[in-house]
Design a protein around this motif. Structure first.
Motif, PDB file in Angstrom:
ATOM      1  N   GLU A  21      12.622  81.350  53.938  1.00 48.39           N
ATOM      2  CA  GLU A  21      11.860  82.058  52.907  1.00 48.39           C
ATOM      3  C   GLU A  21      12.631  82.209  51.597  1.00 48.39           C
ATOM      4  O   GLU A  21      12.081  81.968  50.523  1.00 48.39           O
ATOM      5  N   LYS A  24      12.980  78.898  49.895  1.00 45.76           N
ATOM      6  CA  LYS A  24      11.653  78.288  49.708  1.00 45.76           C
ATOM      7  C   LYS A  24      11.620  76.855  50.246  1.00 45.76           C
ATOM      8  O   LYS A  24      11.038  75.957  49.646  1.00 45.76           O
ATOM      9  N   ASN A  38      10.955  71.496  49.022  1.00 46.48           N
ATOM     10  CA  ASN A  38      11.621  72.566  48.295  1.00 46.48           C
ATOM     11  C   ASN A  38      10.596  73.136  47.323  1.00 46.48           C
ATOM     12  O   ASN A  38      10.224  72.493  46.349  1.00 46.48           O
ATOM     13  N   HIS A  40      11.083  76.023  45.693  1.00 46.51           N
ATOM     14  CA  HIS A  40      11.735  76.975  44.797  1.00 46.51           C
ATOM     15  C   HIS A  40      11.523  76.539  43.345  1.00 46.51           C
ATOM     16  O   HIS A  40      11.656  75.360  43.027  1.00 46.51           O
TER      17      HIS A  40
END
Length: 84
Positions: A21, A24, A38, A40
């Motif tokens: 989490e 990400k 990914n 993020h």
């Protein structure tokens, strides 16, 4: 086309091997492929370690960070990855 080459859609349900989490990141395996995402918004990871159920040599088949997809081109498409 990835499906024509690897026939991954006809393989059994995907196995999620990593869900992180904070980073990400989501990693799953389906057929002979490992999918690494990914999500993020501002972190890119070098040498991110993941597990795999099948030992061997892996290479990039699809890279959404490639410039042709609007990415920043940070992943070397010729790099090989090894799993023991």
């Amino acid at each position: 086309h990835l499906e024509e080459k690897y026939h991954w859609l006809e393989k059994p349900q995907a196995y999620v091997s990593l869900h992180h989490e904070d980073d990400k990141m989501i990693v799953f395996e389906r057929g002979d492929l490992i999918w690494i995402f990914n999500f993020h918004i501002n972190k890119s990871f070098a040498d991110y370690r993941i597990g795999a159920s099948i030992a061997g040599k892996y290479k990039v088949a699809l890279n959404s960070d490639a410039r042709e997809f609007g990415g920043q081109g940070r992943v070397d498409p010729n790099c090989e990855y090894f799993v023991d």
